[in-house]
Scaffold this motif. Sequence first.
Motif, PDB file in Angstrom:
ATOM      1  N   LEU A  58     -22.022  29.324 -33.050  1.00 47.82           N
ATOM      2  CA  LEU A  58     -21.350  28.096 -33.479  1.00 47.82           C
ATOM      3  C   LEU A  58     -19.843  28.196 -33.319  1.00 47.82           C
ATOM      4  CD1 LEU A  58     -23.353  27.206 -36.730  1.00 47.82           C
ATOM      5  CD2 LEU A  58     -23.391  26.002 -34.546  1.00 47.82           C
ATOM      6  N   ARG A  59     -19.268  29.396 -33.537  1.00 43.06           N
ATOM      7  CA  ARG A  59     -17.826  29.546 -33.370  1.00 43.06           C
ATOM      8  C   ARG A  59     -17.427  29.326 -31.919  1.00 43.06           C
ATOM      9  NH1 ARG A  59     -17.422  34.127 -35.445  1.00 43.06           N
ATOM     10  NH2 ARG A  59     -17.245  35.458 -33.591  1.00 43.06           N
ATOM     11  N   HIS A  60     -18.231  29.907 -30.974  1.00 43.23           N
ATOM     12  CA  HIS A  60     -17.925  29.666 -29.555  1.00 43.23           C
ATOM     13  C   HIS A  60     -18.083  28.178 -29.203  1.00 43.23           C
ATOM     14  CE1 HIS A  60     -17.392  33.885 -28.680  1.00 43.23           C
ATOM     15  NE2 HIS A  60     -18.641  34.208 -29.052  1.00 43.23           N
ATOM     16  N   MET A  61     -19.114  27.574 -29.769  1.00 47.47           N
ATOM     17  CA  MET A  61     -19.307  26.140 -29.492  1.00 47.47           C
ATOM     18  C   MET A  61     -18.157  25.310 -30.070  1.00 47.47           C
ATOM     19  SD  MET A  61     -22.597  23.804 -30.470  1.00 47.47           S
ATOM     20  CE  MET A  61     -23.688  24.953 -29.606  1.00 47.47           C
ATOM     21  N   ARG A  62     -17.673  25.687 -31.253  1.00 53.39           N
ATOM     22  CA  ARG A  62     -16.574  24.956 -31.863  1.00 53.39           C
ATOM     23  C   ARG A  62     -15.316  25.082 -31.027  1.00 53.39           C
ATOM     24  NH1 ARG A  62     -17.694  26.420 -36.561  1.00 53.39           N
ATOM     25  NH2 ARG A  62     -16.465  28.331 -36.602  1.00 53.39           N
ATOM     26  N   GLU A  63     -15.079  26.259 -30.458  1.00 51.58           N
ATOM     27  CA  GLU A  63     -13.915  26.439 -29.604  1.00 51.58           C
ATOM     28  C   GLU A  63     -14.019  25.575 -28.352  1.00 51.58           C
ATOM     29  OE1 GLU A  63     -13.761  30.563 -28.864  1.00 51.58           O
ATOM     30  OE2 GLU A  63     -12.999  31.120 -30.858  1.00 51.58           O
ATOM     31  N   ASP A  64     -15.237  25.497 -27.784  1.00 53.13           N
ATOM     32  CA  ASP A  64     -15.417  24.635 -26.605  1.00 53.13           C
ATOM     33  C   ASP A  64     -15.185  23.167 -26.940  1.00 53.13           C
ATOM     34  OD1 ASP A  64     -16.014  26.912 -25.206  1.00 53.13           O
ATOM     35  OD2 ASP A  64     -18.197  26.699 -25.421  1.00 53.13           O
ATOM     36  N   ILE A  65     -15.733  22.759 -28.105  1.00 54.76           N
ATOM     37  CA  ILE A  65     -15.551  21.354 -28.514  1.00 54.76           C
ATOM     38  C   ILE A  65     -14.084  21.039 -28.749  1.00 54.76           C
ATOM     39  CG2 ILE A  65     -16.050  19.693 -30.352  1.00 54.76           C
ATOM     40  CD1 ILE A  65     -18.791  21.033 -30.635  1.00 54.76           C
ATOM     41  N   SER A  66     -13.328  21.956 -29.372  1.00 56.28           N
ATOM     42  CA  SER A  66     -11.904  21.736 -29.637  1.00 56.28           C
ATOM     43  C   SER A  66     -11.119  21.601 -28.344  1.00 56.28           C
ATOM     44  CB  SER A  66     -11.361  22.897 -30.474  1.00 56.28           C
ATOM     45  OG  SER A  66      -9.978  22.756 -30.685  1.00 56.28           O
ATOM     46  N   SER A  67     -11.496  22.429 -27.349  1.00 53.96           N
ATOM     47  CA  SER A  67     -10.817  22.338 -26.053  1.00 53.96           C
ATOM     48  C   SER A  67     -11.092  20.996 -25.382  1.00 53.96           C
ATOM     49  CB  SER A  67     -11.279  23.503 -25.152  1.00 53.96           C
ATOM     50  OG  SER A  67     -10.710  23.393 -23.878  1.00 53.96           O
ATOM     51  N   ILE A  68     -12.355  20.556 -25.478  1.00 52.81           N
ATOM     52  CA  ILE A  68     -12.700  19.263 -24.879  1.00 52.81           C
ATOM     53  C   ILE A  68     -11.980  18.130 -25.599  1.00 52.81           C
ATOM     54  CG2 ILE A  68     -14.608  17.650 -24.506  1.00 52.81           C
ATOM     55  CD1 ILE A  68     -16.428  20.115 -24.159  1.00 52.81           C
ATOM     56  N   GLU A  69     -11.903  18.195 -26.944  1.00 55.66           N
ATOM     57  CA  GLU A  69     -11.245  17.142 -27.708  1.00 55.66           C
ATOM     58  C   GLU A  69      -9.747  17.083 -27.400  1.00 55.66           C
ATOM     59  OE1 GLU A  69     -12.070  17.859 -31.767  1.00 55.66           O
ATOM     60  OE2 GLU A  69     -14.044  16.895 -31.735  1.00 55.66           O
ATOM     61  N   SER A  70      -9.109  18.242 -27.243  1.00 52.42           N
ATOM     62  CA  SER A  70      -7.676  18.253 -26.931  1.00 52.42           C
ATOM     63  C   SER A  70      -7.404  17.599 -25.582  1.00 52.42           C
ATOM     64  CB  SER A  70      -7.134  19.679 -26.977  1.00 52.42           C
ATOM     65  OG  SER A  70      -7.764  20.467 -25.992  1.00 52.42           O
ATOM     66  N   ARG A  71      -8.285  17.913 -24.587  1.00 52.26           N
ATOM     67  CA  ARG A  71      -8.103  17.275 -23.293  1.00 52.26           C
ATOM     68  C   ARG A  71      -8.341  15.769 -23.385  1.00 52.26           C
ATOM     69  NH1 ARG A  71     -10.937  21.922 -21.508  1.00 52.26           N
ATOM     70  NH2 ARG A  71     -12.855  20.703 -21.310  1.00 52.26           N
ATOM     71  N   ASN A  72      -9.342  15.366 -24.143  1.00 49.86           N
ATOM     72  CA  ASN A  72      -9.612  13.933 -24.303  1.00 49.86           C
ATOM     73  C   ASN A  72      -8.449  13.214 -25.020  1.00 49.86           C
ATOM     74  OD1 ASN A  72     -12.063  14.129 -23.021  1.00 49.86           O
ATOM     75  ND2 ASN A  72     -13.243  14.364 -24.919  1.00 49.86           N
ATOM     76  N   ASN A  73      -7.879  13.876 -26.050  1.00 52.91           N
ATOM     77  CA  ASN A  73      -6.738  13.256 -26.776  1.00 52.91           C
ATOM     78  C   ASN A  73      -5.541  13.066 -25.861  1.00 52.91           C
ATOM     79  OD1 ASN A  73      -8.189  13.151 -29.135  1.00 52.91           O
ATOM     80  ND2 ASN A  73      -7.437  15.128 -29.901  1.00 52.91           N
ATOM     81  N   GLY A  74      -5.306  14.053 -24.990  1.00 53.64           N
ATOM     82  CA  GLY A  74      -4.199  13.909 -24.048  1.00 53.64           C
ATOM     83  C   GLY A  74      -4.408  12.752 -23.100  1.00 53.64           C
ATOM     84  N   LEU A  75      -5.651  12.612 -22.600  1.00 51.35           N
ATOM     85  CA  LEU A  75      -5.944  11.501 -21.697  1.00 51.35           C
ATOM     86  C   LEU A  75      -5.830  10.163 -22.412  1.00 51.35           C
ATOM     87  CD1 LEU A  75      -9.023  13.004 -19.778  1.00 51.35           C
ATOM     88  CD2 LEU A  75      -6.700  12.673 -18.918  1.00 51.35           C
ATOM     89  N   GLU A  76      -6.298  10.133 -23.669  1.00 50.88           N
ATOM     90  CA  GLU A  76      -6.219   8.885 -24.417  1.00 50.88           C
ATOM     91  C   GLU A  76      -4.764   8.493 -24.685  1.00 50.88           C
ATOM     92  OE1 GLU A  76      -7.918   6.930 -28.593  1.00 50.88           O
ATOM     93  OE2 GLU A  76      -8.396   8.992 -28.039  1.00 50.88           O
ATOM     94  N   THR A  77      -3.926   9.505 -25.057  1.00 48.77           N
ATOM     95  CA  THR A  77      -2.503   9.240 -25.276  1.00 48.77           C
ATOM     96  C   THR A  77      -1.840   8.724 -24.013  1.00 48.77           C
ATOM     97  OG1 THR A  77      -2.422  10.969 -26.971  1.00 48.77           O
ATOM     98  CG2 THR A  77      -0.324  10.246 -26.014  1.00 48.77           C
ATOM     99  N   GLN A  78      -2.164   9.364 -22.884  1.00 45.81           N
ATOM    100  CA  GLN A  78      -1.604   8.896 -21.625  1.00 45.81           C
ATOM    101  C   GLN A  78      -2.023   7.460 -21.330  1.00 45.81           C
ATOM    102  OE1 GLN A  78      -2.656  11.652 -18.546  1.00 45.81           O
ATOM    103  NE2 GLN A  78      -1.407  13.326 -19.371  1.00 45.81           N
TER     104      GLN A  78
END
Length: 893
Positions: A284-304
């Motif tokens: 779950l910790r590895h999965m959480r890290e993957d999800i956080s990375s995906i969310e950060s990329r999505n937030n950047g795209l949304e902000t742009q």
Amino acid sequence: MAKSSADDKELRIACEAAMEGGNQKIALSIRALKSRGFWGKSARPSRHHMSKPRVIVVTTTYPSKGRSSQPLLHVLKYSSGGVLEPAKLYKLKHLSKVEVLQNDATIFTMGFDNLRSQSVAPPQWTMRDIDDRNRLLLCILNTCKEILGRLPKVVGIDIVELALWAKENTPTASTTQVTPQDGPSVYVPAFIEDDSKVTVEKDLVSQAEEEDMEALLGTYVMGIGEAEAFSERLKRELLALEAANVHALLESEPLIEEVLQGLDVAISRVDDMDEWLSIFNLKLRHMREDISSIESRNNGLETQSVNAKSLVEELDKLLKRLRVPKEHVASLTGGSFDDAHMIKNIDACEWLSSATRALEAPSLDPCYGNMRAVTEKCSELENLKTTFVRLASEFLRNYFSSLVDFMISDKSYFSQRGQLKRPDHADLRYKCRTYARLLLHLKSLDKNCLGPLRKAYCLSLNLLLRREAREFANELRASTKASRNPTIWLESSFSSSQAANNVDTSNVSDAYSKMLTIFIPLLVDESSFFAHFMCFEVPTLVTPNVPGGKGNGSIENNVNDDEDLGIMDIDENDEPVSNTMELDSLNEALQELLDGIQEDFYAVVDWASKIDPLRCISMHGITERYISGQKADAAGFVRRLLDDLGARISMQFGKFVDEACHQLERSERNVRPVGILHCIPRFAVLATRMEQYIQGHSRDLVDQAYTKIINAMFDNLERVAQSDPKNSDIILLENYANFQTSLYDLANTVTSLQKFYHRASESYDQACLRHVRMIISTQFEKLFQFDQKIENLLYTIIPGDIPFQLGASKMDLRKTLRASLNGIDKSIFTMQKRLQKSLNSDELLPSLWARCKKDFIDRYESFVKNVVKVYPTEPIPSVDDMKRNFANVANFS
């Protein structure tokens, strides 16, 4: 401890005197300090909120028919003389809150629910100490409880402490109101007593529970003799209970073993579960890290995406601001200002103003200021503004000049021979109003462009106004027929019949009044129209209410002018702002607009004063009436014109008065000093004529003329009298008598002439006395010289020694009596004839003879008293005998 102000009987008496109400009863009066505070702030008042001494008075009104008693709170202040006077009045039924500050218990505030502005903090009240505060609060709370049946909210003070303080300061607790030895009545509110009782009862058990506990304890202890035996008994029972518990535990051992086995199985399964959970936690910790990375990329795209969308919207708005409509560019640079294109020009000006404001802060963010597109667009708008202002200014300058040239070239606009023409500017103003809104926009675009436009308008219209005034004044003088009145009022060659039958010159002052009636409202209207048309920020002008309203066309037709002369309908929401610099600039422009027109007014004044100088009085009154009607600040030139006209009229009238004084001196210089001077009766005719011409405020002008002329007449009369010492008193008394007779009626109605009438009366009495004394001395000089000698000796010598003095013996007395009183009837008759011969007017003889008789009798009575005192044995005719002699002579004559 210092005595409280609540115990001050003098303060209570002063409060009763300040309130002046017989329907109120004072419950408490106490001193306090008032300062401005804020709700919820416990700090003491700052230096900016200084404390002010006040007196707080709690009163109740006596119940009247149909109405109950009402509690009131009065706040009294000290006047400059140290006397109490009402400052505020509050009704306690509106008292909603009483709050005591935390850090200073002597300061509190009172809130009322009927205040107009609840946002304004109520005042803070500071008492001398806590006792004074408690007294005031207890009085207020008790009054609200007893009369209103409710209490306000109390914050920052414990009600129980307040009740305890009341009980400590109350001798007996059975009554609500007590009277301590050192203070007034202290009220203990019933609600405080009730609350304290409730609080105490909550801490104690009820009486029934207490009785049950006592019965239980009594039953349990029954049969026990001593406490030690009771303690041993309890120990034995405790040991028995513990033994029974251990036995029960030993009997349940198999059950315990079975439970322990179950626990071992559960522990092994828990260990397995823990290993599985560790594995799942890692995944779950590895999965959480993957999800956080995906969310950060999505937030950047949304902000742009959001930023790009906002940027596009801002750019669209900016492009909309930067877009210049072609139709507006054509209007701003086309240079066409006829009526058909004025609406488009006005729309273009409004767009240009709004576009310019849209590219300036704060409408546009300063970060856009350095953008190339913005700077280029600002430059383009500036060029459009400069071009439009230049074209519009040039058009308006030419337009003003062409309008005035057209009117000047048409002679029908001006007065002509045989017809006076009232100036009519309605068409001119109507045509100018077409461009009034254009001037407003020019002012908003470039305020400096209005200076040349105002100057051009003033120069053009000044030519028209001066031409109208000149033609009107010339035709006014030519059409007024009046014979010139002679100005030699006080000369000897001018007969009184000429003055009495002089021609009527009222049409002269009527002509001057007509000039003011026509042109003063016109000049005020022009000033008002110019102020608003040329966008001066000054108050609205008001046309003065003067006789002879505005009109169009000829004077004979007198058609009313209903044309709206102002331009306030251009923008009714624009309120004029009073500006001193703007007002000065307006008055300078009005000076250029109306300068030179005053010469035609001066010409009318000079013409009228030459025909009849006395008409200056009525013209001065007309001018003063117009001056009093000028109220508008922007019509400064008109007021100055009227002031100058008043000064010129006063100057012309002053010249007339000076000339009259010079005529008086010349005419009387070579006249034989006998009889009445020519100026005395003629002045009465002149004064009567002057009083007929007084209008309005010209009273001072006439009074000054009276003073100057009469002083000159009296001075000249004194000089003439001094030139003939023998007949000086005759000249004076006859002329002063004639002055009083001729001015008797006027002096009764004209205040300024009364003082000269009294002055002439005093001078007349003095001259009469001197002349009568001279007549008496001529006939009875020795008699009254002897009387004077006796009078002088009586100051230094006793009466018995006077007959032994040289020249005062009895023989001297007898010689004097024989020389003076022998043939007394003949002497009196001779004295009367001499008095009659000395006078030129028989009208004065009876009064002068009466004065002569009275003065002689008074002096003879004094002579008789002195003779009786010094020569008691010498016979002398009595005063009654002398009166009979005068009566016989009067009857004989």
